[in-house]
Design a protein around this motif. Structure first.
Motif, PDB file in Angstrom:
ATOM      1  N   ALA A 180      47.437  53.734  21.489  1.00  0.00           N
ATOM      2  CA  ALA A 180      46.839  53.616  20.158  1.00  0.00           C
ATOM      3  C   ALA A 180      47.915  53.554  19.080  1.00  0.00           C
ATOM      4  O   ALA A 180      48.757  54.453  18.993  1.00  0.00           O
ATOM      5  CB  ALA A 180      45.912  54.800  19.902  1.00  0.00           C
ATOM      6  N   SER A 181      47.871  52.499  18.253  1.00  0.00           N
ATOM      7  CA  SER A 181      48.766  52.459  17.096  1.00  0.00           C
ATOM      8  C   SER A 181      48.076  53.005  15.854  1.00  0.00           C
ATOM      9  O   SER A 181      48.738  53.372  14.886  1.00  0.00           O
ATOM     10  CB  SER A 181      49.232  51.026  16.837  1.00  0.00           C
ATOM     11  N   ARG A 182      46.747  53.026  15.869  1.00  0.00           N
ATOM     12  CA  ARG A 182      45.960  53.624  14.792  1.00  0.00           C
ATOM     13  C   ARG A 182      44.884  54.481  15.432  1.00  0.00           C
ATOM     14  O   ARG A 182      44.764  54.546  16.660  1.00  0.00           O
ATOM     15  CB  ARG A 182      45.329  52.542  13.911  1.00  0.00           C
ATOM     16  N   ASN A 183      44.070  55.094  14.621  1.00  0.00           N
ATOM     17  CA  ASN A 183      43.122  56.087  15.133  1.00  0.00           C
ATOM     18  C   ASN A 183      41.675  55.619  15.069  1.00  0.00           C
ATOM     19  O   ASN A 183      40.761  56.441  14.981  1.00  0.00           O
ATOM     20  CB  ASN A 183      43.267  57.388  14.339  1.00  0.00           C
ATOM     21  N   TRP A 184      41.435  54.288  15.135  1.00  0.00           N
ATOM     22  CA  TRP A 184      40.063  53.792  15.004  1.00  0.00           C
ATOM     23  C   TRP A 184      39.840  52.592  15.922  1.00  0.00           C
ATOM     24  O   TRP A 184      40.776  51.997  16.428  1.00  0.00           O
ATOM     25  CB  TRP A 184      39.775  53.387  13.554  1.00  0.00           C
ATOM     26  N   TYR A 185      38.580  52.253  16.118  1.00  0.00           N
ATOM     27  CA  TYR A 185      38.186  50.968  16.686  1.00  0.00           C
ATOM     28  C   TYR A 185      36.828  50.601  16.112  1.00  0.00           C
ATOM     29  O   TYR A 185      36.112  51.456  15.559  1.00  0.00           O
ATOM     30  CB  TYR A 185      38.170  50.981  18.206  1.00  0.00           C
ATOM     31  N   ALA A 186      36.463  49.322  16.230  1.00  0.00           N
ATOM     32  CA  ALA A 186      35.226  48.852  15.610  1.00  0.00           C
ATOM     33  C   ALA A 186      34.530  47.837  16.502  1.00  0.00           C
ATOM     34  O   ALA A 186      35.166  47.061  17.213  1.00  0.00           O
ATOM     35  CB  ALA A 186      35.528  48.214  14.251  1.00  0.00           C
ATOM     36  N   ALA A 187      33.190  47.857  16.442  1.00  0.00           N
ATOM     37  CA  ALA A 187      32.350  46.868  17.126  1.00  0.00           C
ATOM     38  C   ALA A 187      31.420  46.270  16.091  1.00  0.00           C
ATOM     39  O   ALA A 187      30.698  46.998  15.402  1.00  0.00           O
ATOM     40  CB  ALA A 187      31.555  47.524  18.249  1.00  0.00           C
ATOM     41  N   THR A 188      31.437  44.937  15.979  1.00  0.00           N
ATOM     42  CA  THR A 188      30.719  44.244  14.916  1.00  0.00           C
ATOM     43  C   THR A 188      29.816  43.164  15.491  1.00  0.00           C
ATOM     44  O   THR A 188      30.207  42.446  16.411  1.00  0.00           O
ATOM     45  CB  THR A 188      31.711  43.591  13.927  1.00  0.00           C
ATOM     46  N   ASP A 189      28.621  43.060  14.910  1.00  0.00           N
ATOM     47  CA  ASP A 189      27.766  41.900  15.138  1.00  0.00           C
ATOM     48  C   ASP A 189      27.965  40.976  13.942  1.00  0.00           C
ATOM     49  O   ASP A 189      27.404  41.212  12.867  1.00  0.00           O
ATOM     50  CB  ASP A 189      26.305  42.334  15.242  1.00  0.00           C
ATOM     51  N   PRO A 190      28.789  39.924  14.082  1.00  0.00           N
ATOM     52  CA  PRO A 190      29.095  39.078  12.918  1.00  0.00           C
ATOM     53  C   PRO A 190      27.869  38.380  12.342  1.00  0.00           C
ATOM     54  O   PRO A 190      27.817  38.128  11.129  1.00  0.00           O
ATOM     55  CB  PRO A 190      30.107  38.065  13.466  1.00  0.00           C
TER      56      PRO A 190
END
Length: 902
Positions: A180-190
Motif C-alpha cells: 500500500a502506498s496510500r491508505n484507501w481504495y475505491a469501487a465505482t459504478d461509472p
C-alpha cells in the motif's frame, strides 16, 4: 423477524441506557445510508446502499469480514461468544458493538471489540476495531479486513476499481497482493456515478489483496492487511477505518475520511472534482502541480462548499509541458486555516496528495505515505565469521544453508584463514558460498572468480575445474512475507551462471559454487586454488579443500520424488527471457536438470496419455522409460484418465507387471479431496484396483480427517497431518511395511519447514531428515515451475495465500531452467536422506555379521536424530548442527565399511 435498529434507538432515547442484543438480521438507517447486518455471520454488512437508490454495493460475502493471519487446515480460527448489540445511549446516530473471543493459532486469548457508527450528517460508517490479549501468552497477530463489493449492485466490465500502489493508482484485474502506498481504495459504478471507498489508518496499512473472480464471475473483494505485531498479555491494539459513499465520480484519485477526489487532464485544462461524505462548507483550495523533475506550477485558489448532496469542480487553465505523470498537491482551508484531512486515519500531512496523467503515460512510482508497508523490512545484520581475506575487500565463506543479504556486514576476532573446507561422498554435489564485501569508501571493482583442478596428491587423482560451477545470486524483492511472518526485503534465490561483476562499497556479494564429485573419485583430501581476480590488482588466492568420503551415493536416490512440471509456464518463461525453444528441447533441459538434482518430474516421465492403441503407445514409450530409470527416476506416474477405458488400464497394468515396475509406477488418483468426496473416491479406488492391481494408487490428502483408507497403497500426506490425532495410525501403517509419502504446498507456515523463498535454508533441508525419521518413503510436490499468468517470476513469486515461491523451484531461462538456492538445498536434503539410508543399511549388515558391539553402540548414537528433529516444529535453526550430524554419519559409514571388510 427483522430489527430496525435506528428506529428502535430513536424511540428509546435516553429512557433506558444500555445495549439491545441483536439476534436476527438487523436493518439500520442513517441519514444517508441503509445497512443490513447479519449477527450470526461475523456481523458482516450484507446490504450497503444510499437511501433511495437501492443499488447495493455489498457483495455476497459482505462487508467488514475480518480475521487474523492465514486459515489453518488443522487448528481452525474460531469466534466464541459472539454478540452484536445496539448501544442505546446514542440518540443521534446508530451505534453497534460486535464482540467475540478468539480461539486458534496466533489468536488464542484475544478479545475483539468492533464499534460501528453511522456518522451523523455523513454518508459514512466509522469503524473502531480493538483487539485485547486476555490470554497468558504473547501472540503474533496479523489482522485483516475484507470487503466484498458489487459497484451499483452488480459487477460488470464498466466498473472502476482504484487502488494506490507503489506503481501508482492502478485498476486491478487479477488476484494479487499490492503493498500500500496510500491508505484507501475505491469501487465505482461509472454509469451511476456512485462510489464506495474505504479509508484505513495510514500508519497501520501494510498491503492490499485483490480477490478477483475467486468464487464466481460476480465476486470481487479487496482485503486490507494491517502491519502484523506481537501482542503481549494485557496489551491492546486499535485501529479506525471508514466506509464512505459518495456520488458524482467516475474514478477516484484521492480519498480521505472526509472526501474523495477525481483529477482529470485534457489539453490545456486540469480539473479536480471533489465529492464529500460529510458537510464541509466555506472551503478554499490552494493547489499546485509538480513534475517529476521538481518543477512546480502554482494554481489559482478556488472557493466552494461541499455536502453529501453538493459536489465541487475546480477547473484550471494549465498545460503539461510533455506527456507524463504529475503530482497534484493541495491544501484545503477554511477561514485561512488548513483543514486537516484524514486526522482520524493518520494522514501524514492532512492535504491532497495524488498523481494524474497528461497524455499517454505509464504509471509512475508512488512513494508510500508512511513506512507501514516497509515495517517488516529486514535490517542489516553483522555476522561473526573467520575471514578468507581482508583489506579493501572482506571475503569469507558460508555454507549453502545460510542465505546472505546485501546489507550483511561481517566482524571477526580470528586470524585470516584462506582455506574453504568441504566434504562429500562420491556421486554427490556439494555447495558453498564465497562472500565479497568491499569496505566503505572502496572504489567500484570489477571482479571474477577463477576455478582450478582439485588434486589428491596421495592418490594421484584430481577433480577437474569443470566440475566446479559458479553462480551469481540474484535477489527477489519480497514485499509481502510468506504467511506474514517476515521479514521483507530482497532475498537471494535465483542462481544464473556467474559472469564478471562490479562490486560497490558497502554492498555484500555472495557467489555460489557447486562441486560435483564423480562416482569414481578416489577417497581422500583434494586441494586446489580458487582465485578472486580483481581488475588492476593482484588476484586473491584461497585454497579449496575437499574431503571425499570412501563411499558413493546410489545412482537412484533412496527417497522417492514426484514433482510436477508445467510446460506452458516453461515456454512462457523462456519467451519472457527472449528465448524461443521447442517444447521437446525444454523438456530435455528440465528433465536433465531435475535428474542432476535427484528429482523425478512427474509430467516428463509419466506413462503416455490415453490413446486408441494404448499397447502400441506403451511399446513406443518403453525405450524412454528405460532411459528415465537409468538416469535415476524414482517414480513413474500412470494417468488417472485411463479410468475411462478399462482396456487401456489393463494394458498399463500388464506393462507394469511385465517390467516389474510395481515399486516405481503409481497412479495419482486424487489431490486433496474434500471430505464429501470420500465415498465416490473410494469407489474409484476400488474400481482402479480391480482393473490394475499392480499399479499402486496414490491419494494426496490433508486436514484432521485425511483420506487414508487401507485400500490406498500410497498415502501422500500433508506434513502437519503427522501432528494430528492420526499420528499413531500413520506410524503403525509405516511400521507394518506400507508406503507413506508426504508433501508441503502453500502451507504449512512456520514453525514447520517449507520451500518458500523467504524461509531459511535449514527450513528447506530439514524436511528430508524429518521424512527419514518418520519412515516416510517419498516426497510429493505439486510443481517446480508454476507462476501466475502475467507474473514475471524474476520479480515476484507472491501468491494470494500469501507465500513466495510455492510451486516454483527453478527459474525460466531462455533455453531451460535456472537453478535456485532452494533447488540446490533440496538436492542436499535428498542426498542427506541417502546418507541416512546408507548408515541404516551398514548398521543392519554389521548386526547380521555379529560382534562389533562397541561400534554398534557408537553407530546408534550417530544414528539418533533426537537432537536434530525432536519434533516437526522444534528443530534447531543453526545449520552447523545439521552439517555436523551429516559428517558424523559419513564417518560412521566409513568405519562400519572398514569393520565389514575385515
Amino acid at each position: 423477524m427483522r430489527l430496525f435498529a435506528c428506529f428502535l434507538l430513536l424511540l428509546l432515547g435516553n429512557i433506558c441506557a444500555g445495549a439491545a442484543v441483536l439476534t436476527e438480521d438487523a436493518a439500520i438507517d442513517g441519514q444517508y445510508l441503509h445497512l443490513e447486518m447479519r449477527p450470526n455471520e461475523g456481523a458482516t454488512i450484507h446490504t450497503f446502499t444510499l437511501l433511495g437508490t437501492g443499488n447495493d454495493f455489498a457483495g455476497e460475502g459482505g462487508l467488514l469480514q475480518e480475521g487474523f493471519g492465514v486459515a489453518s487446515h488443522y487448528l481452525p480460527n474460531r469466534r466464541l461468544n459472539e454478540k452484536l448489540e445496539a448501544l442505546e445511549e446514542f440518540t443521534d446516530r446508530p451505534v453497534l458493538r460486535f464482540t467475540y473471543d478468539c480461539q486458534g493459532p496466533n489468536i488464542q486469548g484475544l478479545h475483539v471489540v468492533r464499534i460501528m457508527e453511522l456518522m451523523p450528517n455523513e454518508a459514512s460508517v466509522k469503524v473502531v476495531w480493538r483487539v485485547e490479549n486476555r490470554g497468558k501468552e504473547g501472540q503474533w497477530v496479523a489482522p485483516w479486513v475484507r470487503n466484498e463489493l458489487t459497484p451499483g449492485g452488480a459487477v460488470d466490465e464498466q466498473d472502476r476499481w482504484d487502488l494506490p500502489t507503489f506503481q501508482g493508482i492502478i485498476q486491478p484485474n487479477s488476484t494479487r497482493w499490492h503493498p500500500a502506498s496510500r491508505n484507501w481504495y475505491a469501487a465505482t459504478d461509472p454509469a451511476r456515478q456512485e462510489t464506495l471507498y474505504c479509508v484505513f489508518h495510514a500508519d497501520q496499512t501494510h498491503s492490499f489483496l485483490v480477490l478477483w473472480d475467486e468464487e464466481g464471475p460476480n465476486r470481487r473483494a479487496i482485503q486490507t492487511a494491517f502491519v502484523p505485531f506481537m501482542l503481549e498479555p494485557g496489551g491492546a491494539w486499535e485501529t479506525t477505518y471508514r466506509l464512505n459513499f459518495v456520488r458524482g465520480l467516475q474514478h477516484v484519485d484521492f480519498a480521505t475520511d472526509e472526501l474523495a477526489a477525481q483529477i482529470d487532464y485534457a489539453p490545456a485544462k486540469l480539473s479536480a472534482l471533489f465529492s464529500p461524505a460529510s458537510a464541509l462548507p466555506g472551503l478554499e483550495i490552494v493547489a499546485r502541480v509538480m513534475a517529476k523533475n521538481g518543477r512546480v506550477w502554482r494554481l489559482p485558489s478556488k472557493k466552494f462548499d461541499l455536502s453529501p448532496t453538493q459536489l465541487a469542480r475546480c477547473s484550471y487553465e494549465w498545460s503539461a509541458p510533455d506527456p507524463g505523470r504529475f503530482d497534484f498537491l493541495a491544501q484545503i482551508q477554511r477561514d485561512g486555516k488548513a483543514l486537516q484531512l484524514g486526522a482520524e486515519t493518520g494522514s501524514p500531512h492532512g492535504g491532497v496528495d495524488t498523481q494524474f496523467a497528461a497524455g499517454r503515460a505509464p504509471n509512475a512510482v508512488m512513494e508510500p505515505w508512511t513506512d507501514a508497508s516497509h515495517a517488516l523490512d529486514k535490517g542489516p545484520r553483522t555476522l561473526d565469521r573467520t575471514l578468507l581475506a581482508q583489506g579493501d575487500l572482506l571475503v569469507w565463506a558460508e555454507p549453502s544453508m545460510e542465505k546472505i543479504f546485501r546489507s550483511d556486514t561481517v566482524k571477526t576476532n580470528a586470524p585470516v584463514d584462506p582455506t574453504i573446507r568441504l566434504a562429500a561422498a562420491r556421486n554427490e554435489y556439494e555447495s558453498f558460498q564465497v562472500v565479497v564485501r568491499p569496505q566503505t569508501g572502496t572504489k567500484s571493482l570489477k571482479v571474477q572468480f577463477q576455478t582450478h583442478d582439485l588434486v589428491n596428491a596421495s592418490a594421484g587423482a584430481s577433480i577437474p575445474a569443470r566440475e566446479i560451477q559458479a553462480f551469481r545470486e540474484d535477489y527477489l524483492p519480497i514485499t509481502i512475507p510468506s504467511h506474514f511472518e517476515g521479514p521483507t526485503g530482497y532475498w537471494p534465490d535465483a542462481l544464473p551462471p556467474l559472469q564478471p561483476f562490479t562490486a560497490d562499497g558497502d554492498i555484500t556479494y555472495p557467489v555460489w559454487f557447486t562441486v560435483h564429485v564423480g562416482n569414481n573419485a578416489a577417497p581422500g583430501i583434494y586441494r586446489g586454488p580458487l582465485e578472486l581476480v580483481r581488475e588492476g590488482q593482484p588476484p586473491l588466492a584461497f585454497t579449496l579443500e575437499l574431503q571425499v568420503f570412501d563411499f558413493a551415493l546410489p545412482a537412484t536416490p533412496a527417497l522417492k520424488t514426484d514433482f510436477g512440471f508445467w510446460m506452458e509456464a516453461a515456454l512462457a518463461g523462456a519467451k519472457m527471457r527472449k528465448g524461443n525453444p521447442t517444447p521437446a528441447s525444454l523438456a530435455d533441459a528440465y528433465l536433465a536438470n531435475a535428474f542432476a538434482h535427484r528429482v523425478t518430474l512427474r509430467d516428463l516421465v509419466r506413462f503416455p496419455e490415453p490413446a486408441g492403441d494404448y499397447a502400441a503407445a506403451l511399446a513406443a514409450y518403453g525405450p524412454k522409460l528405460k532411459s528415465y530409470l537409468e538416469r535415476g527416476a524414482t517414480t513413474i506416474a500412470v494417468p488417472g484418465e485411463l479410468m475411462a477405458n478399462p482396456a487401456q488400464i489393463e494394458s498399463a497394468n500388464d506393462f507394469v507387471k511385465r517390467l516389474k515396475l510395481q515399486h516405481r509406477a503409481f497412479v495419482p488418483l486424487a489431490n486433496e479431496p474434500p471430505e464429501p468426496a470420500y465415498a465416490p473416491l473410494q469407489q474409484a479406488v476400488d474400481q482402479w484396483k480391480s482393473l490394475a492391481p499392480d499399479i499402486p494408487v496414490m491419494v494426496a490428502s490433508l486436514g484432521v480427517k485425511p483420506f487414508m483408507p487401507p485400500s490406498v497403497d500410497l498415502w501422500a500426506l500433508h506434513s502437519p497431518v503427522f501432528d494430528t490425532g492420526n499420528n499413531v495410525e500413520i506410524l503403525n501403517h509405516i511400521a507394518s511395511g506400507r508406503e507413506v509419502w508426504w508433501y508441503v504446498s502453500n502451507t504449512p507456515p512456520r514453525p514447520y519447514g517449507n520451500f518458500f523463498v523467504d524461509f531459511a535454508g535449514i527450513e528447506h533441508r530439514i524436511l528430508f531428515w524429518q521424512a527419514f525419521a518418520l519412515g516416510v518413503r517419498g516426497m510429493y510436490y505439486w510443481n517446480v515451475d508454476y507462476f501466475e499468468p502475467g507474473q514475471d517470476p524474476w520479480r515476484s513469486l507472491l501468491d494470494a495465500t500469501p507465500v513466495n515461491g510455492d510451486g516454483f523451484l527453478v527459474y525460466p531461462g531462455p533455453s531451460g531452467p535456472i537453478n535456485s538456492i532452494r533447488w540446490e538445498i533440496i538436492r542436499d536434503g535428498i542426498e542427506d536422506y541417502d546418507y541416512l539410508t546408507l548408515l541404516l543399511q551398514r548398521r543392519d549388515a554389521l548386526l547380521a555379521k555379529g560382534g562389533n558391539e562397541a561400534l554398534l553402540a557408537q553407530a546408534a548414537t550417530v544414528y539418533s536424530l533426537n537432537e536434530l528433529v525432536p519434533t516437526l516444529v522444534g528443530f534447531p535453526r543453526d545449520p552447523r548442527v545439521l552439517l555436523k550430524k551429516r559428517n558424523d554419519i559419513a564417518r560412521m559409514i566409513e568405519r562400519i565399511d572398514a569393520a565389514l571388510a575385515k
